[in-house]
Structure formats: structure tokens, C-alpha cells
Design a protein around this motif. Structure first.
Motif, short mmCIF file in Angstrom:
data_model
loop_
_atom_site.label_atom_id
_atom_site.label_comp_id
_atom_site.label_asym_id
_atom_site.label_seq_id
_atom_site.Cartn_x
_atom_site.Cartn_y
_atom_site.Cartn_z
N ARG A 175 40.60 37.43 29.12
CA ARG A 175 41.91 36.77 29.22
C ARG A 175 42.17 35.90 27.98
N THR A 218 41.65 44.13 40.96
CA THR A 218 42.16 44.30 39.60
C THR A 218 42.67 42.98 39.06
N THR A 219 42.49 42.80 37.76
CA THR A 219 43.04 41.65 37.04
C THR A 219 43.74 42.19 35.79
N ARG A 220 45.04 42.00 35.72
CA ARG A 220 45.77 42.45 34.53
C ARG A 220 45.60 41.42 33.42
N PRO A 231 49.88 48.75 31.11
CA PRO A 231 49.04 47.59 31.41
C PRO A 231 47.59 47.81 31.00
N SER A 239 44.01 46.45 32.29
CA SER A 239 43.50 45.80 33.49
C SER A 239 41.98 45.85 33.52
N SER A 282 48.87 44.19 27.87
CA SER A 282 49.52 45.50 27.82
C SER A 282 49.43 46.05 26.41
N LEU A 291 38.95 46.21 36.28
CA LEU A 291 38.76 46.76 37.62
C LEU A 291 37.31 46.51 38.04
#
Length: 296
Positions: free
Chosen positions: A288, A155-157, A265, A267, A160, A269
Motif C-alpha cells: 500500500r 482481497t485488498t485493492r 485493478p 489487488s 490500478s 489476494l
């Protein structure tokens, strides 16, 4: 026809529930797809589909074989992308799933920019307001909103979102503005799909009991929830990105903001084996970057 082509034909027929539709997806003739599936059945010694003039359905053996076939094709596609694209240039097909509205607003622009920037890259999007099994479906990256269950997936958050209670100015003028969550019992509420599915709406910090609402209207899509709230049919619970445009335009007003629960959050996946794929890395980096620019 080689074994992988047979598997691709089998999966396409299962997904599209028909040989003609599968043939269109694969750019093959229907007789060629029929021969491919028949050849696979002869090789395996089982019948994969119940066939009739009006419908195609998996047999028990076909249903058991489908997930394995998906996984084999996904592994092959990953290997091809690594070899064809090296470890720097996104190529091949990128398969992404996301919630419907979030995908339309914030994933589609990223996908579009990546496809424009890389001639060898194609993309497929599955927009659903429910979680799917990404490994079995051959999905490269899933965008998820909310806390994630423990799993072997990586996972990469990336950010939010906030949960928001909203109503139209006309509704609030006629029915009054609730000052605390308990006041919702005196109001018309709209129950919808997504994070706040059902009649228990969370408020405040962790550990605080949710508030039970008695919905006057229940709908199953975010668009319908928005439309109902804007039409003055009641108070709705949505996520910040879902209602931001309506609030900015004055069609909805946010209420009970001081009682909002913790942020949820956002994220990405994905299976660890796909992390090195150039297209997956490029997509993660682009999402990102979109977060850094305050897109939601």
C-alpha cells in the motif's frame, strides 16, 4: 522422523520431481529423503511415486494426497509463525506470487526491504504470468492484475494499471500513426501474453466491442513483446508499468491513448486465516505504501 517431516519430504519430491533435488532444497541427504517418503508410504499403505532410474512421477494416490499434504504444511507453518512471532513481529517464511514483470519491478523491492528489516523473516517468490491456486500451493499472498472472480478469499485493492498501445518511433515513421482502433487492421500487430492474450483488443468504455487484430507476430512473454515492439516489428498492447521505462526513454511511443479501456485493478489476494500473520500484514502495508508513492 515425525509425520510432518515425512510430508515435507513428499511435497518436495513432488515439486522437484526427484529425490536429490528435494534433498538439496530441504538440506537433507538423499537417503534421508528416500527413507522419509518410504516411511510415509508404509504408514499410508499406498505407493506415492512411480520410481525409475531417470524419473519420478506421482501415482494416482500420490496426486490425490499432494494437495492435502500442502494444506497441512501450510497450516502448520501459519501456526508456527503466529506462535514464534507473536502478533507483531514478522517471522518465518512469507510466500508470495505475482506476475513476472510486476513482481520484479514492484514486489521484489518490497520483499527485499522486509527481509532486511526483520532478521527472522525469509521469503519465497513465485513469478508467473498465470494464476495459481494459492491455498493448495500454500501461498500467503497473491498479487493479481485485473478483475477478480468471486471467491471465499480476502482481497485488498492497492492500485490500478492502465492498458497502453505502443510502437517504436521508427515503425510509426514508416507506417503512419493509427488515429482510431479500427485503423489497426492496416498495421502489423504483435500478440503477446497477459491481459490482452489473443486477437481481441478492448478499447473505450465498458460495453464497447473489442477490435479484432490480425497479428503478424505472436510471442509468449512480456519481455519478448517489448523487444519486438522496440525493434519496430509492429504495434503492441501492454500494461502501463510494462512499457513505462521504454516510453520514458523514447524507445516506444504511446498511441490511441484517448481510446484506452477502463483501468485494471491491482489487488492482493489471500486466505482469511493468513490475514493475522505478522508477515502478511507487513507485506500488505508495504505494498500500500509503495502505491501511495506512485510506484506504478
Amino acid at each position: 522422523m515425525d509425520r510432518f517431516d515425512m510430508l515435507a519430504a513428499f511435497v518436495a519430491v513432488a515439486d522437484r520431481r526427484g529425490f536429490s533435488a528435494a534433498a538439496r532444497d530441504l538440506s537433507m541427504s538423499p537417503p534421508a529423503v528416500t527413507r522419509a517418503v518410504a516411511g510415509l508410504e508404509r504408514h499410508l499403505g499406498v505407493t506415492l511415486f512411480h520410481r525409475s532410474t531417470r524419473a519420478v512421477a506421482l501415482t494416482d494416490e500420490g496426486a490425490a494426497f499432494l494437495e492435502r499434504a500442502r494444506a497441512i504444511l501450510a497450516d502448520l507453518r501459519e501456526a508456527e509463525q503466529v506462535v514464534m512471532g507473536g502478533r507483531s513481529v514478522p517471522r518465518g517464511q512469507l510466500y508470495v506470487t505475482a506476475p513476472v514483470m510486476f513482481g520484479r519491478l514492484h514486489v521484489l523491492p518490497v520483499i527485499g526491504a522486509l527481509v532486511d528489516a526483520h532478521d527472522g523473516l525469509t521469503a519465497r517468490m513465485m513469478l508467473l504470468d498465470r494464476n495459481v491456486r494459492i491455498v493448495e500451493e500454500g501461498i500467503d499472498v497473491a498479487v493479481r492484475i485485473g478483475e477478480l472472480a468471486d471467491s471465499a478469499l480476502r482481497t485488498t485493492r492497492i492500485g490500478s494499471v492502465e492498458q497502453a498501445i505502443v510502437a517504436s518511433p521508427a515503425y510509426l515513421a514508416g507506417r503512419g500513426v493509427p488515429r482510431r482502433p479500427a485503423d489497426l487492421s492496416d498495421h502489423r500487430c504483435i500478440a503477446g501474453s497477459g491481459v490482452r492474450t489473443g486477437t481481441a483488443w478492448p478499447f473505450g468504455g465498458q460495453g464497447q466491442a473489442p477490435v479484432e487484430i490480425a497479428p503478424r507476430l505472436t510471442v509468449n512473454t512480456v519481455d519478448a513483446t517489448l523487444a519486438a515492439a522496440e525493434a519496430g516489428l509492429g504495434i503492441a498492447s501492454l500494461l502501463s508499468y510494462q512499457c513505462a521505462e521504454a516510453i520514458a526513454a523514447g524507445r516506444l511511443v504511446r498511441i490511441l491513448a484517448d481510446h484506452a479501456p477502463p483501468l485494471l485493478p491491482v489487488s492482493l489476494l489471500y486466505d482469511a486465516g493468513r490475514a493475522a500473520m505478522p508477515a502478511v500484514r507487513a507485506f500488505i502495508d508495504a505494498m500500500r505504501e509503495r502505491t501511495r508513492h506512485g510506484a506504478w
